[in-house]
Structure formats: structure tokens, C-alpha cells
Design an enzyme around this catalytic site. Structure first.
Site, mmCIF file in Angstrom:
data_model
loop_
_atom_site.group_PDB
_atom_site.id
_atom_site.type_symbol
_atom_site.label_atom_id
_atom_site.label_comp_id
_atom_site.label_asym_id
_atom_site.label_seq_id
_atom_site.Cartn_x
_atom_site.Cartn_y
_atom_site.Cartn_z
ATOM 1 N N LEU A 223 -5.320 -1.925 -0.199
ATOM 2 C CA LEU A 223 -4.549 -0.963 0.582
ATOM 3 C C LEU A 223 -4.382 0.287 -0.271
ATOM 4 O O LEU A 223 -3.906 0.216 -1.402
ATOM 5 C CB LEU A 223 -3.182 -1.550 0.951
ATOM 6 N N ASP A 224 -4.805 1.436 0.262
ATOM 7 C CA ASP A 224 -4.780 2.686 -0.500
ATOM 8 C C ASP A 224 -3.383 2.994 -1.044
ATOM 9 O O ASP A 224 -2.376 2.653 -0.398
ATOM 10 C CB ASP A 224 -5.219 3.863 0.380
#
Length: 328
Positions: free
Chosen positions: A49-50
Site C-alpha cells: 500500500l503506497d
């Protein structure tokens, strides 16, 4: 004399922590934090997840890391906000603007295009992504100023809908996607098709596989639970520079879900105590019951409510492939 193997450092805790990752924290940093808090021997996440995204990052501890592929293959849901009028190098608010427009799309124009973005679609991942190109991450090449060319690939978007339009320049979407789908690419491509360009300003993941929002735990909740287990230090020890550490993990362990929760889409084989012993030794067991399947490519076995093994069913017998020996 043969040398003994080095004993793993940490606790043999096993299970899933469904972490509500805050904005600004990287996935690797999140895993390291959870591993440190639990003093776990092993940890890993199920799907990057960025840092600029928030929400669900399932983190496996111990033996539960063997179930990571089953979670990564599951569907994911997102809420994301698109700002119209500009396209960026990163397809989010972090990168510089590469294309701009004064046009703003109507709700009707956007909704008319949404069927083109559902089902199995062809998508080019963002240049700033974790895709590997000749062994290098695309985002590392892009940050180094190198030209990045990523081939299109087929991904699945099961649902895409508008949830709000706060103003002419902003649209909030919900999406349910399969493995490997980039929501940033959806925003980029929609903006191009609408002729106004666009990029994501907010992104939150709300579910992964069988894990939902009710399963998530925040960093604040975990830190509070860790504080409950801190040892008492006297003033003399504190002056000497000793630091308190977690010595009781009961409160933290309340947030650990059994490894079997990652396998909700598979057939479950409940085992007796005798069968559990056989499976833990790597032996097959004959299934009883009128409804037991004769064949099944993937199934999991449980004993006393805990995950014992992942395997297959052939001719009415469960054959273990991966055995779980710890808490999970």
C-alpha cells in the site's frame, strides 16, 4: 560435531494483524513496526500500500506468512478521490503536473465511461509502481530519471461507482478490484478519456480478501495495548538508562486473528485429535461425513479451532502440503 541451527529471535506468535496503515507510512516500515511491537520471529504483508494511501494492510506473523498468497489473490476494495484538470508523473498528488486542462467533466459524462473500466480490462501500471523491469522496481528507475516502459496487462475490476462529487473538480469513487489492479491508473486513464486529465488526491483501502473494516486496528490502539504490557522500572533503573519493553503481550495478542481467517474461500476440514496428530506428521487422513467432497484442489484443516494444514482432497482423503506447527 555438527553445529546446531541458530535459534530464531523473537516470539513464535502466529496469525494476522489487520493494520489500518496511516497516511505517510510505507508498507515495509509498517511491517517492521508490527514485528517490533509483537517481538515476532517473522512478519510479512499481503499487498503493498503506497505511503500516500491509507487503510488496510494485512500483516502476517509467524506461520501465518504461509497463507499470504491466498490473501494477495483476494479482491480488494478502495475509496479514492480524483482531482480533475491535471495529470502528474506519479498519477497522484506527489508528482509534478505533466498535462493540464480547464475542462471539468459532468457526472453523466463520467458515468457513461465507467462500463469501459469494469470487467477484465487492459491497464498500463503507473511508472511509479512496484512492477519489476529487468529486476529493477519501476519506481526506482523513474526516480533515477530513466525512461520506463511498462507493458499493458489484463486486470479485473468488479465494480466501479461514483460515491460523491463535492465540486466540479473533484469526484470520489468506490472500486472493487482483483489482484494487480492500480487505482491510480484508472484515474489517469479516465482523465484522458474525458479530455480533462486527472490524478488521485486520496486513496484508502477498505478490504482485502475476507478481511473487512471491522478487522482493522490502528497504530494508536496497538501502542496503547503495548503500554499495558510495559514492565515497571524503578527510578534507579531509569536513571541508569534502562528502557521499558513489552514483557506481557496479552493485550496485543487480542488483535491477532488466527491464520485460518485468511482462507475463508477454501473448504474447511475439521479434524479430530487423532487426525490432527497424523496431519501434523505429514500424513493424509480419510474424511468422514456424507457431505465431505471426494476431490478438492485446495482445502485447509483445523483442529480445536486452530489452523493445522493447507492441502488438497483426493479420493476422499485430505493430503497436507503445508503444516502449521505454532500458534497458527
Amino acid at each position: 560435531m555438527a553445529r546446531r541451527g541458530k535459534k530464531p529471535k523473537g516470539r513464535p506468535v502466529s496469525g494476522w494483524v489487520i493494520f489500518d496503515k496511516p497516511f505517510g507510512m510505507g508498507s515495509t516500515e509498517a511491517v517492521a513496526k508490527i514485528k517490533w511491537l509483537y517481538f515476532a520471529q517473522k512478519a510479512g504483508h499481503a499487498g503493498t500500500l503506497d505511503p500516500l494511501a491509507s487503510g488496510m494492510l494485512p500483516i502476517a506473523l509467524g506461520d501465518a506468512t504461509k497463507t499470504v498468497p491466498f490473501v494477495m489473490d483476494g479482491r480488494k476494495t478502495y475509496l479514492f478521490t480524483v482531482r480533475w484538470g491535471a495529470e502528474t508523473t506519479t498519477d497522484d498528488a506527489e508528482g509534478p503536473v505533466t498535462n493540464a486542462s480547464d475542462l471539468r467533466p459532468s457526472r453523466e459524462a463520467i458515468e457513461a465511461l465507467l462500463p469501459n473500466y469494469t470487467g477484465d480490462i487492459s491497464q498500463v501500471p503507473p511508472n511509479f509502481s512496484a512492477i519489476k523491469i529487468e529486476g529493477e522496481r519501476a519506481y526506482d528507475l523513474a526516480r533515477a530519471g530513466e525512461s520506463v516502459e511498462i507493458a499493458a496487462r489484463t486486470v479485473s475490476v468488479h465494480d466501479l461507482a461514483i460515491t460523491a462529487m463535492p465540486d466540479d473538480s473533484t469526484t470520489v469513487f468506490s472500486a472493487e478490484c482483483g489482484k494487480g489492479t492500480y487505482v491510480r491508473a484508472i484515474a489517469r486513464d479516465l482523465g484522458r478519456d474525458l479530455g480533462c486529465f486527472g490524478h488521485i488526491t486520496e486513496l484508502r483501502r477498505t478490504s482485502v480478501g475476507g478481511f473487512g473494516e471491522d478487522d482493522m486496528v490502528t497504530i494508536e490502539e496497538l501502542m496503547d495495548a503495548a503500554d499495558e504490557g510495559l514492565e515497571e522500572l524503578d527510578a534507579e533503573a531509569i536513571e541508569a538508562g534502562s528502557k521499558p519493553r513489552v514483557v506481557r503481550f496479552e493485550a496485543l495478542d487480542e488483535f491477532v486473528l488466527d491464520a485460518a481467517t485468511a482462507l475463508s474461500d477454501l473448504y474447511e476440514v475439521p479434524l479430530s485429535e487423532e487426525q490432527t496428530g497424523r496431519v501434523l506428521s505429514g500424513n493424509p487422513v480419510l474424511l468422514r461425513g456424507r457431505d465431505a467432497p471426494a476431490f478438492c484442489d485446495e482445502a485447509y484443516a483445523t483442529g480445536h479451532g486452530r489452523l493445522v494444514a493447507i492441502g488438497s482432497i483426493d479420493q476422499g482423503s485430505f493430503h497436507p502440503k503445508r503444516v502449521f506447527g505454532g500458534r497458527g
